[in-house]
Design an enzyme around this catalytic site. Structure first.
Site, PDB file in Angstrom:
ATOM      1  N   HIS A  56       0.822  -1.212   0.000  1.00  0.00           N
ATOM      2  CA  HIS A  56       0.000   0.000   0.000  1.00  0.00           C
ATOM      3  C   HIS A  56       0.859   1.265   0.000  1.00  0.00           C
ATOM      4  O   HIS A  56       0.546   2.243  -0.694  1.00  0.00           O
ATOM      5  CB  HIS A  56      -0.918   0.013   1.217  1.00  0.00           C
ATOM      6  CG  HIS A  56      -1.983  -1.050   1.185  1.00  0.00           C
ATOM      7  ND1 HIS A  56      -2.743  -1.377   2.284  1.00  0.00           N
ATOM      8  CD2 HIS A  56      -2.403  -1.873   0.179  1.00  0.00           C
ATOM      9  CE1 HIS A  56      -3.590  -2.338   1.960  1.00  0.00           C
ATOM     10  NE2 HIS A  56      -3.394  -2.656   0.694  1.00  0.00           N
ATOM     11  N   ASP A  69      -4.723  -7.414  -1.837  1.00  0.00           N
ATOM     12  CA  ASP A  69      -5.966  -7.098  -1.145  1.00  0.00           C
ATOM     13  C   ASP A  69      -7.082  -8.096  -1.463  1.00  0.00           C
ATOM     14  O   ASP A  69      -7.872  -8.479  -0.592  1.00  0.00           O
ATOM     15  CB  ASP A  69      -6.448  -5.688  -1.519  1.00  0.00           C
ATOM     16  CG  ASP A  69      -5.582  -4.598  -0.907  1.00  0.00           C
ATOM     17  OD1 ASP A  69      -4.565  -4.929  -0.266  1.00  0.00           O
ATOM     18  OD2 ASP A  69      -5.908  -3.405  -1.097  1.00  0.00           O
ATOM     19  N   ARG A  94      -0.433 -27.897   0.643  1.00  0.00           N
ATOM     20  CA  ARG A  94       0.385 -27.077   1.535  1.00  0.00           C
ATOM     21  C   ARG A  94      -0.089 -25.629   1.451  1.00  0.00           C
ATOM     22  O   ARG A  94      -0.114 -25.033   0.373  1.00  0.00           O
ATOM     23  CB  ARG A  94       1.867 -27.178   1.149  1.00  0.00           C
ATOM     24  CG  ARG A  94       2.764 -26.326   2.021  1.00  0.00           C
ATOM     25  CD  ARG A  94       4.244 -26.446   1.649  1.00  0.00           C
ATOM     26  NE  ARG A  94       5.020 -25.544   2.485  1.00  0.00           N
ATOM     27  CZ  ARG A  94       5.794 -24.564   2.022  1.00  0.00           C
ATOM     28  NH1 ARG A  94       5.944 -24.383   0.717  1.00  0.00           N
ATOM     29  NH2 ARG A  94       6.447 -23.774   2.857  1.00  0.00           N
ATOM     30  N   HIS A 139       4.738 -17.543   6.282  1.00  0.00           N
ATOM     31  CA  HIS A 139       5.172 -17.378   4.899  1.00  0.00           C
ATOM     32  C   HIS A 139       5.259 -15.873   4.601  1.00  0.00           C
ATOM     33  O   HIS A 139       4.504 -15.332   3.798  1.00  0.00           O
ATOM     34  CB  HIS A 139       4.203 -18.083   3.943  1.00  0.00           C
ATOM     35  CG  HIS A 139       4.768 -18.344   2.586  1.00  0.00           C
ATOM     36  ND1 HIS A 139       4.829 -19.596   2.029  1.00  0.00           N
ATOM     37  CD2 HIS A 139       5.308 -17.509   1.665  1.00  0.00           C
ATOM     38  CE1 HIS A 139       5.356 -19.531   0.819  1.00  0.00           C
ATOM     39  NE2 HIS A 139       5.661 -18.260   0.582  1.00  0.00           N
ATOM     40  N   GLU A 184      11.343 -20.306   3.787  1.00  0.00           N
ATOM     41  CA  GLU A 184      12.453 -19.603   3.150  1.00  0.00           C
ATOM     42  C   GLU A 184      13.043 -18.471   3.997  1.00  0.00           C
ATOM     43  O   GLU A 184      12.888 -17.285   3.699  1.00  0.00           O
ATOM     44  CB  GLU A 184      12.034 -19.071   1.778  1.00  0.00           C
ATOM     45  CG  GLU A 184      11.599 -20.165   0.824  1.00  0.00           C
ATOM     46  CD  GLU A 184      11.277 -19.680  -0.579  1.00  0.00           C
ATOM     47  OE1 GLU A 184      11.210 -20.514  -1.487  1.00  0.00           O
ATOM     48  OE2 GLU A 184      11.112 -18.447  -0.765  1.00  0.00           O
ATOM     49  N   ASN A 323      12.700 -26.001  -0.972  1.00  0.00           N
ATOM     50  CA  ASN A 323      12.134 -25.364  -2.153  1.00  0.00           C
ATOM     51  C   ASN A 323      13.260 -25.213  -3.164  1.00  0.00           C
ATOM     52  O   ASN A 323      14.311 -24.654  -2.851  1.00  0.00           O
ATOM     53  CB  ASN A 323      11.576 -23.977  -1.824  1.00  0.00           C
ATOM     54  CG  ASN A 323      10.381 -24.036  -0.888  1.00  0.00           C
ATOM     55  OD1 ASN A 323       9.868 -25.108  -0.589  1.00  0.00           O
ATOM     56  ND2 ASN A 323       9.944 -22.878  -0.418  1.00  0.00           N
ATOM     57  N   TYR A 325      14.058 -24.101  -7.304  1.00  0.00           N
ATOM     58  CA  TYR A 325      13.577 -23.574  -8.575  1.00  0.00           C
ATOM     59  C   TYR A 325      14.665 -23.489  -9.646  1.00  0.00           C
ATOM     60  O   TYR A 325      14.408 -23.737 -10.814  1.00  0.00           O
ATOM     61  CB  TYR A 325      12.992 -22.162  -8.365  1.00  0.00           C
ATOM     62  CG  TYR A 325      11.703 -22.148  -7.598  1.00  0.00           C
ATOM     63  CD1 TYR A 325      10.485 -22.319  -8.247  1.00  0.00           C
ATOM     64  CD2 TYR A 325      11.690 -21.973  -6.218  1.00  0.00           C
ATOM     65  CE1 TYR A 325       9.287 -22.309  -7.543  1.00  0.00           C
ATOM     66  CE2 TYR A 325      10.497 -21.969  -5.510  1.00  0.00           C
ATOM     67  CZ  TYR A 325       9.308 -22.131  -6.177  1.00  0.00           C
ATOM     68  OH  TYR A 325       8.120 -22.141  -5.481  1.00  0.00           O
ATOM     69  N   GLU A 393       8.420 -27.025  -2.492  1.00  0.00           N
ATOM     70  CA  GLU A 393       8.056 -26.178  -3.637  1.00  0.00           C
ATOM     71  C   GLU A 393       8.961 -26.496  -4.810  1.00  0.00           C
ATOM     72  O   GLU A 393      10.171 -26.683  -4.638  1.00  0.00           O
ATOM     73  CB  GLU A 393       8.180 -24.681  -3.330  1.00  0.00           C
ATOM     74  CG  GLU A 393       7.142 -24.117  -2.393  1.00  0.00           C
ATOM     75  CD  GLU A 393       7.330 -22.619  -2.154  1.00  0.00           C
ATOM     76  OE1 GLU A 393       7.918 -21.936  -3.030  1.00  0.00           O
ATOM     77  OE2 GLU A 393       6.899 -22.139  -1.090  1.00  0.00           O
TER      78      GLU A 393
END
Length: 484
Positions: A56, A69, A94, A139, A184, A323, A325, A393
């Site tokens: 915001h 939001d 999860r 998270h 993380e 996790n 990637y 992940e």
């Protein structure tokens, strides 16, 4: 020519049908996170998290100026999400709890009835459809009023987090068997404080990130010990932590020592828990202490653990959450090199992390190197022994919201093959795999420009309609046949 030293030479032979089968008991799931999907940011008595305030107050920090939001409106569409999970055949889902939705003050003196009702509905709905809930306590969405008191740099955060975890275990522990404390830490501490480009938006490289790191480790251990001492005998569940790992390989042979340090720094939040000795990785602790002394600091910028803290943290996990990637090549930072994700280590180690030109590029930081996952799984086993590992992940993002997502589908296929090889060829104890993510969501600084979902979400539709992609059909087929 750049040399990429890989741990394995993958056989060119096609896997036989039997070799494509996952072990009995192996579980497949998909994941989301509260701030990224729930929306309903100010519904009922929920108060703002640091991500509500950050998006915001600093919309220019988000690529499309958006926020969470409304996001996927999963607060109202939880039944739709459960149906998606059921249609995929997921063994588990999860998701994370929103600290401020459950405890509006951040403290345990007030528990939101509406927050409890929402998570009870989600958990009970999953179980009614044969899907296990896997719950993450944190998270990234710290209550803003706790941030106003210093947040993760205040040592009292361990006490606050412990109280929060006790509430969650009390409310949901009879139905939730797998918990993770933090998702993380490298993002919560390093990516956030080294750049200020993530909530809470504080720039304190080499100082704030390390204070955060120590406090987070104590907070994790506090939550684990609470479960172990007060809830395990009754509920017999598992508690762990989820670390994001990047596979690091040397840019050339002259960068092997630097790559070793980068890998050890990648274990900053693992070594205190999973190693036999406990504490920070010795090579990293020494490196930062020596550098701090040269810079004129009286003590190391990486706060040390007392002997009591080392013992308190050591062994506080029932599984290893990873996790994964992407991968990077490691080289010494060159003139005018800039910080790019992953930022962990670039400030102190003065390394530059670059992708290999042959790897498949996705959105921004994500390049696909499937053998890196197998290599990282083996490195974890080599470093810490035969822990149960859950891949919490793994996934691929694109800028396109197309349904025929060929590249994402290939990413899943290639990475699942590497997981299977790690299990069958390397004897790594991997027991579960989690696709990120179930649905498109608010992807932090990328807003809605980065699509991770195996299910597309139409954010222009007030009803946030969901449509499975080709990757969802592929994943469902893998789950159905328990095989590649």
């Amino acid at each position: 020519m750049r040399a990429l030293v890989l741990v394995f030479v993958i056989s060119a032979l096609t896997l036989t049908c039997s070799a494509k089968q996952f072990p009995a008991g192996f579980k497949f799931g998909a994941a989301t996170a509260a701030y990224q999907v729930e929306g309903a940011w100010n519904v009922s008595d929920k108060t703002p998290s640091i991500w509500d305030i950050y998006t915001h107050d600093k919309p220019h920090k988000i690529l499309d100026g958006s926020n969470g939001d409304i996001a996927c409106d999963s607060y109202h569409l939880w039944e739709t999400d459960i149906q998606l999970a059921k249609d995929l055949g997921l063994h588990f889902y999860r998701f994370s709890l929103s600290w401020t939705r459950l405890l509006p003050n951040g403290f345990a003196n007030k528990i939101s009835e509406d927050g409890v009702r929402y998570y009870n509905n989600l958990i009970d709905g999953l179980l009614a459809n044969g899907i296990e809930p896997m719950v993450t306590l944190f998270h990234w969405d710290l209550p803003q009023n706790l941030q106003d008191l210093g947040g993760m740099t205040n040592p009292l955060v361990a006490e606050w987090f412990g109280d929060y975890s006790r509430v969650a275990y009390t409310l949901f522990g009879d139905r939730v068997q797998t918990w993770s404390t933090f998702n993380e830490p490298v993002i919560i501490c390093d990516a956030a404080y080294e750049t200020g480009d993530l909530a809470p938006g504080i720039v304190s490289p080499g100082i704030g990130n390390y204070i955060c790191a120590k406090n987070l480790m104590v907070a994790h251990a506090t939550a684990y010990r609470i479960y172990d001492e007060e809830f395990r005998a009754k509920f017999n569940g598992k508690v762990g932590i989820v670390n994001n790992h990047v596979w690091y390989a040397p840019y050339s042979s002259e960068h092997e020592d630097l790559t070793f340090l980068a890998r050890q720094l990648g274990f900053l939040y693992s070594h205190p828990i999973y190693s036999e000795s406990g504490g920070w990785p010795p090579s990293i602790e020494s490196f930062i202490a020596e550098k701090s002394e040269k810079e004129g600091y009286v003590t190391s910028r990486l706060p040390g653990f007392t002997s009591e803290e080392i013992e308190f943290i050591k062994g506080t996990a029932d599984y290893y959450g990873i996790n994964y990637y992407t991968s990077r090549l490691v080289l010494a930072a060159r003139a005018n090199s800039t910080l790019t994700w992953p930022t962990n280590g670039q400030v102190d180690l003065q390394v530059e992390l670059v992708p290999d030109a042959s790897w498949t590029a996705g959105v921004e930081w994500l390049v696909s190197n499937p053998p890196g996952l197998r290599a990282q799984l083996n490195l974890i086993k080599e470093q810490f022994g035969d822990w149960e590992i859950i891949i919490t992940e793994n996934g691929f993002s694109t800028a396109s919201d197309e349904l025929d997502d060929v590249t994402r589908t290939q990413y899943y296929k290639d990475h699942l093959e590497q997981v299977l090889l790690a299990i069958t060829e390397d004897d790594v104890n991997v027991t579960g795999y989690t696709a990120w993510s179930l649905i498109d969501n608010f992807e932090w600084n990328s807003g809605y420009t980065s699509r991770f979902g195996i299910v597309r979400v139409d954010f222009s539709d007030p009803l946030r309609s969901r449509t499975p992609r080709a990757s969802a059909h592929y994943y469902a087929d893998v789950i159905k046949h328990h095989s590649l």
